[in-house]
Enzyme design. Sequence first.
Site, PDB file in Angstrom:
ATOM      1  N   THR A   1      46.119  55.003   1.155  1.00 24.52           N
ATOM      2  CA  THR A   1      45.033  54.366   0.399  1.00 24.52           C
ATOM      3  C   THR A   1      45.097  52.844   0.450  1.00 24.52           C
ATOM      4  O   THR A   1      44.464  52.170  -0.362  1.00 24.52           O
ATOM      5  CB  THR A   1      45.080  54.823  -1.067  1.00 24.52           C
ATOM      6  OG1 THR A   1      46.391  54.528  -1.601  1.00 24.52           O
ATOM      7  CG2 THR A   1      44.823  56.314  -1.185  1.00 24.52           C
TER       8      THR A   1
ATOM      9  N   LYS B   1      37.876  49.972 -12.550  1.00 19.68           N
ATOM     10  CA  LYS B   1      38.240  51.085 -11.679  1.00 19.68           C
ATOM     11  C   LYS B   1      39.405  51.859 -12.290  1.00 19.68           C
ATOM     12  O   LYS B   1      40.475  51.297 -12.519  1.00 19.68           O
ATOM     13  CB  LYS B   1      38.602  50.560 -10.290  1.00 19.68           C
ATOM     14  CG  LYS B   1      37.448  49.809  -9.613  1.00 19.68           C
ATOM     15  CD  LYS B   1      37.845  49.199  -8.293  1.00 19.68           C
ATOM     16  CE  LYS B   1      38.888  48.121  -8.441  1.00 19.68           C
ATOM     17  NZ  LYS B   1      39.136  47.373  -7.195  1.00 19.68           N
TER      18      LYS B   1
ATOM     19  N   GLY C   1      44.177  49.238   1.021  1.00 17.07           N
ATOM     20  CA  GLY C   1      42.898  48.575   1.236  1.00 17.07           C
ATOM     21  C   GLY C   1      41.746  49.127   0.425  1.00 17.07           C
ATOM     22  O   GLY C   1      40.608  48.694   0.592  1.00 17.07           O
ATOM     23  N   THR C   2      42.039  50.058  -0.492  1.00 19.23           N
ATOM     24  CA  THR C   2      40.969  50.692  -1.255  1.00 19.23           C
ATOM     25  C   THR C   2      40.140  49.681  -2.042  1.00 19.23           C
ATOM     26  O   THR C   2      38.900  49.706  -2.004  1.00 19.23           O
ATOM     27  CB  THR C   2      41.557  51.727  -2.233  1.00 19.23           C
ATOM     28  OG1 THR C   2      42.312  52.682  -1.496  1.00 19.23           O
ATOM     29  CG2 THR C   2      40.462  52.437  -2.995  1.00 19.23           C
ATOM     30  N   GLY C   3      40.803  48.778  -2.770  1.00 19.56           N
ATOM     31  CA  GLY C   3      40.065  47.824  -3.602  1.00 19.56           C
ATOM     32  C   GLY C   3      39.235  46.857  -2.786  1.00 19.56           C
ATOM     33  O   GLY C   3      38.072  46.574  -3.127  1.00 19.56           O
ATOM     34  N   CYS C   4      39.800  46.340  -1.712  1.00 18.50           N
ATOM     35  CA  CYS C   4      39.056  45.431  -0.827  1.00 18.50           C
ATOM     36  C   CYS C   4      37.829  46.136  -0.258  1.00 18.50           C
ATOM     37  O   CYS C   4      36.732  45.577  -0.191  1.00 18.50           O
ATOM     38  CB  CYS C   4      39.944  44.959   0.320  1.00 18.50           C
ATOM     39  SG  CYS C   4      41.474  44.143  -0.169  1.00 18.50           S
TER      40      CYS C   4
END
Length: 270
Positions: free
Chosen positions: A210, A179, A212-215
């Site tokens: 933003t 990412k 929590g974007t990866g989760c």
Amino acid sequence: MAIPQGTPPRVLTIAGSDSGGGAGIQADLKTMLALGTHGMSVLTAVTAQNSLGVQGVWELPADAVRAQFRAVVDDIGVAAVKTGMLATAELVETVAALLGPLAVPVVVDPVGVSKHGDPLLATDALDAVRTRLLPVATVATPNLPEVAQLTGVTVRDEDDLRRAAEAVLAHGPRWALVKGGHLPGDATDLLTDGTTEHWLRAPRLDNRHTHGTGCTYASAIAARLAVGDEVPEAVAAAKEYVTGAIRAGFPLGAGIGPVHHGHALAPRPR
């Protein structure tokens, strides 16, 4: 195991709790619901966390993690699994051993630090992630700091994404999704199995909320895999979903707010 008609696809998240509700188990379950699946959870750690950062972390015993996993898998079953914060080497090894025999897609989000820069994985757990967890992954979804932490590869521009993906694939996942959200310009990610490449681009949004974007991204991939998508289709759909969630992110508390997991379900209240 026969699944009754009308039962939504079942997705299991193995991750830590975010008491602020923006990331971790809470983000995973919201995402799974938003994408039409039934989310289930194995809790690995409890955090005291809000919009300003992580104030405390308490890992659960490995026996508690095993018991939660067996309770869900042996009775309810799963169609896909997502892993997030695993915290310690013992928990990484425990989870990897549990996932090894499963014949379902596994999305590994190798969580190393929080959005605020707080460490969420012990340094001595990195080798277990490399040698035990990544080899059982259908898709690994590291961001650029996690790539550097796991492989030593520093990504400075899009050309480096290929080198980073190769380094991740060397540890055994079938697919690597690197990412590139930390790079300037468009939010560009590279998905590859070492043979084919899929470049996913989205405009960089003027939104600092933003958390929590990866989760959310990893959980969305797992949900789409549970529905029956192939990996490239699942990742493309997840990219679209998380971009919408970032676009609708909202302020919460005094720091970084969360993405809006239900952005496609209902208008935001005034």
